[in-house]
Design a protein around this motif. Sequence first.
Motif, short mmCIF file in Angstrom:
data_model
loop_
_atom_site.label_atom_id
_atom_site.label_comp_id
_atom_site.label_asym_id
_atom_site.label_seq_id
_atom_site.Cartn_x
_atom_site.Cartn_y
_atom_site.Cartn_z
N GLN A 8 7.30 -4.16 -6.61
CA GLN A 8 5.83 -2.95 -5.80
C GLN A 8 5.19 -3.66 -5.59
O GLN A 8 4.09 -2.65 -4.81
CB GLN A 8 5.87 -2.67 -7.62
CG GLN A 8 6.43 -0.55 -7.01
CD GLN A 8 6.71 -0.41 -5.84
OE1 GLN A 8 8.40 -0.37 -6.58
NE2 GLN A 8 7.27 0.93 -6.18
N PHE A 9 4.71 -4.87 -6.05
CA PHE A 9 3.35 -5.04 -6.03
C PHE A 9 3.19 -5.10 -4.18
O PHE A 9 2.42 -5.06 -3.48
CB PHE A 9 3.00 -6.14 -6.98
CG PHE A 9 2.20 -7.42 -6.39
CD1 PHE A 9 0.34 -6.68 -6.84
CD2 PHE A 9 1.82 -7.87 -5.24
CE1 PHE A 9 -0.96 -7.83 -6.72
CE2 PHE A 9 0.63 -8.90 -5.22
CZ PHE A 9 -0.83 -8.76 -6.26
N LEU A 10 4.39 -6.14 -3.51
CA LEU A 10 4.43 -6.98 -2.24
C LEU A 10 4.64 -5.35 -1.69
O LEU A 10 4.09 -5.57 -0.84
CB LEU A 10 5.43 -7.50 -2.42
CG LEU A 10 5.91 -9.31 -2.93
CD1 LEU A 10 6.53 -9.74 -3.09
CD2 LEU A 10 4.24 -9.70 -2.87
N THR A 11 5.36 -4.69 -2.14
CA THR A 11 4.99 -2.90 -1.91
C THR A 11 4.20 -2.86 -0.86
O THR A 11 3.82 -2.23 0.12
CB THR A 11 6.35 -1.84 -1.95
OG1 THR A 11 7.78 -2.95 -2.49
CG2 THR A 11 6.44 -0.77 -1.18
N GLY A 12 2.90 -2.23 -1.94
CA GLY A 12 1.67 -2.28 -2.18
C GLY A 12 0.74 -3.07 -0.88
O GLY A 12 0.35 -2.68 -0.31
N LEU A 13 1.14 -4.61 -1.19
CA LEU A 13 -0.17 -5.36 0.26
C LEU A 13 0.96 -4.66 2.02
O LEU A 13 -0.12 -4.45 2.51
CB LEU A 13 0.35 -6.70 -0.28
CG LEU A 13 0.06 -7.54 -1.10
CD1 LEU A 13 0.62 -8.41 -1.42
CD2 LEU A 13 -1.69 -7.47 -1.41
#
Lengths: 623, 239, 250
Positions: A8-13
Amino acid sequence: MTGQIVVQFLTGLASAASLFLIAAGLSIIFGVTRIVNFAHGSLYMLGAFIAYSLTQRLAAGTAYGFWISVLLAAFVVALIGVVIEILMLRRIYRAPELFQLLATFGVVLVVQDAALWIWGPVDLMGPRAPGLDSAVDILGQRLPEYDIALIVISPVVLGLLWLLFHRTRWGILVRAATQDREMVGALGRNQAWLFTSVFFVGAFLAGLGGAIQLPKGGADLLIDLNVIAAAFVVVVVGGMGSITGAFLAAILIGELQAFAVLVLPESTLVIMFLAMAVVLVVRPWGLLGRPMGEHAPGQAAEPLLRPATPRARLAWAALIGLLLVLPLIAEDFTLTLTIEIVILALFAASLHFIMGPGGMVSFGHAAYFGLGAYGAALLATTLNTPMELALLAAPVVAGLGALVFGWFCVRLSGVYLAMLTLAFAQIAWSVVFQWYEFTGGEDGLLGIRRTPWADDRIVFYYLVLAACGVAIYAMRRMIFAPFGYAVRAGRDSRLRADAIGIDCRRFDWMAFLVAGAMAGIAGGLYVYSKGSVFPDEMSIPRSVDGLVMVLLGGVQTLSGPIFGAAGFTWLQDEISRLEYWRFILGGTIIGLVLAFPQGLGGIWRQIEALIRRRRATGIEAGR
Amino acid sequence: MTGAAPMLEVAGISSFYGWARILFDLSLSVGRGEVAVLLGRNGAGKSTTLKSIVGLVRPSGGSVAFQGTEIAGMPPHRIVRMGLGYVPEERRIFTDLTVAENLEVGRQRPRADAPEWSVDKLFALFPNLAEMQGRPAGRMSGGEQQMLCVARTLMGNPSLILLDEPSEGLAPVIVDQMAATIGELKSRGLSILLSEQNLRFARMVSDRAYIIEKGRIRWQGSMDDLESDEAVKQQYLVV
Amino acid sequence: MTVLEVRDLYKGFGGVQAVAGISFGVAEGELLAMIGPNGAGKSTCFNMLNGQLRPDGGSVHLNGRDITGLPPRDVSRLGVGRTFQITATFGSMTVAENVQTTLIAHHRGLRGLWRPAAALHRDAAMALLERVGMAEQADRACGVLAYGDLKRVELAVALANDPMLLLMDEPTAGMAPGERVELMALTAEITRERNIAVLFTEHDMDVVFTHADRVIVLNRGKLIAEGTPEDVRANRRVRELYLGESAEAG
């Protein structure tokens, strides 16, 4: 669990990438040209559409073809930006900033209809990026490969921009011009060329942003205004003019949205709003921004504000007399149009109240009009509230909204404040648009009926006339009362106002409240004049309508907005039956700004200046 | 080719801000290698005169000839590129840029008819600046900023520079330094037109003076003539 | 009696000590000049007295009351009038309205929503304008006044809240030499007759040595000299750091 969080963090990025690109472009263009380019979202949208068309044709299905298409699309958009700059903006750099803004909004309208004509009304699904069309496994969770490409792109672009601005002569000149463009000219640099090149870079970034999000979001006709609101939030949070700030803000917003989706999908917009609110309270100029000049855009030296002369009073009396006897002489449709004009005159006057005496430019005044409208409509539809009560509640609802939004807005000034008002309005609009069960979403609320005694068109006409007349007169009294002097004092010189013990922020806030409540009255009446309400009533175009009315009529007179409302509403009524009416309206706005860069209200002053100048020179020559 | 023409010849210009008329048929000239001063009180039209010459204000009527070429109505960047440098009253240095970057903004190609400057030569003239090349200009003192502002303009290799109130707001010691700098520039062959209200400073640096009041030239003559003309000093300058 | 009492004031910006321990006082009816080179800390010090900056350390007392760190509007309400280096007036109002607005603020009447402000405190405003010689121009717009006249309006505005202390930041900057002397003479006359304490910064040494009762000299955030104009003029360090060789000429 860990895997989910990481992914999810990478999706945000990844989702931060296109947001960063458009915000960086907006920030760079504003820095040098001082133009808030409303059309930046349109450039982004064009980037998506053009990239779509190119990927269908250029070596379709190959990785090589895809990335060439993306870069080419950005380049084409950059050229479109250059054309806009040379044909339009270059002619109006000396005009008040708000007129430049209007012109760029004209571009938004024109581009909307042009895109509709070229690509049609159907949403386009973006192609998958060849070679990056599968997903990778991260701790048991799947992440699209394309997201990884997006995550890499932002820091690379940030690094390239940093090199461009610190290691090239062009970059040094741009940074110098951001601070004092006239001085750069007085040191022998051609500003026109510099502005054009800056527009090229800014538009390129917007086009690139639109193009790279194509595989994820596709292309549709709504993204222009949606993305410009998000870009404004990013720029305000990051700090105007700071590219690194835009980078951090884009990541912050992207991450918050990515995680908000996990917890509560409906909360994404509210989260964005809360993030912005928190940042602005802690750091009023954004994460990496710095305070800007005191004055609000387009507010040069203010002329004296004088009470009406006897002749003006006579003219007002004549106008009121005419309006009173209108039902006896006019046909139904004229009366209907006049009702709309009178309501919008109150809307425009309320916007003028904060823009003129208050010196606070609002890009999102429709929020309060819409809050009043929805407040009244929801009371009527859900609680069966009678019209009289619903109309009284409208300004209360709108006033409460203004109280909350205004509390944040008055902490800022100038263009920050304007962008923040727009962001709030867009949030209010999104809530209404998305909360289908309560507000009916896109379908609006229908069947709102007037109380029997006011059902007759003529009776309702007098009701509207009385309510709007009293409201406008009350605002006029306030402007000349001590309250109005306190507000104007804060606008004219905050330094001096502070030094004589005026709590400027509080007075600005109260002015915001008054303007919001007055717009709410207009919104409530509007609902009962139409019998229905749609999200459009609080959308960005409605806010811009208000700005057009105020600016065309002239910010510096109290009667200006009323005449501006009349002229604009009439024009819109005339052309709205046509298929490509946005194109015509946008073209008209651009044409008016180009022809009368000082506003219609300024024409007389221009002529007067010319006459005085002639006379002065003549007298000298005669000596 | 234009050797005979004076460095600057302003003839009968008028300027307006909006409809307010600031300058009335104003004429003045600066000879080659000369330092001329425009004296007058605040609001007399000194800054407007300099801005009208460099193109920041567009003069209506009259002519401005720089080395024999008509420049009235040209945009500032073209005028500046011909070798006319301008140092504004409010300094207007780029506070976010470093000292070196500020100089870079002013850099132009060398010209055959004007002294040629380089960063090194300027650092020799202003040793203070050399020590703070990498420092953001916003973190310098007022006097240092004023020196940077002059240096930045010199990077354009001008043959004439306009200095708008160079002594304004500076401590007396720095004012003395400024006067020395102007003397040095003159000795290198630069022509200078400055505006001032500080007669003591004007006395230290100039050859010739114009007195301006309410947008008109009221008096002109050599510095020595002005020195001996108590009536003029009393009427316009009130020392 | 001491009106303003400054004790051991400190303020730093990112590692640079702009003001490093300054103490002084201003008495009733006294004109105190603060001079020093650019960057000596004058503006920083001034802005801590009027509330625009919060000191890192030390205290500011007004008539015995601690006003350290109060915002400008509160400082103003406690009886401090101010004039600015670049005049700050309300451009969309007439000269009289500028003073009236100050008087309305002083009497806490700004919340009025209905009665026209133009009629409020008109007489008191006219009396003040009379005192500074601006009564004839009372109904002109501030935006069109000559600079010297604007300075007089500012003086009237600064006096309108009945201050016990007047803070003047370079009161004569941008004025012709003749006007400077006139304005400071007027200021001195009015403040003495009302027993107002005055603190001003100034670059024009003629003004300082003619009108100040006492002078304090700042350098690099510290007080390096204090005394009568004669003492300060004769001080060797002051000559070296600030006045320069031409001090005799002034």
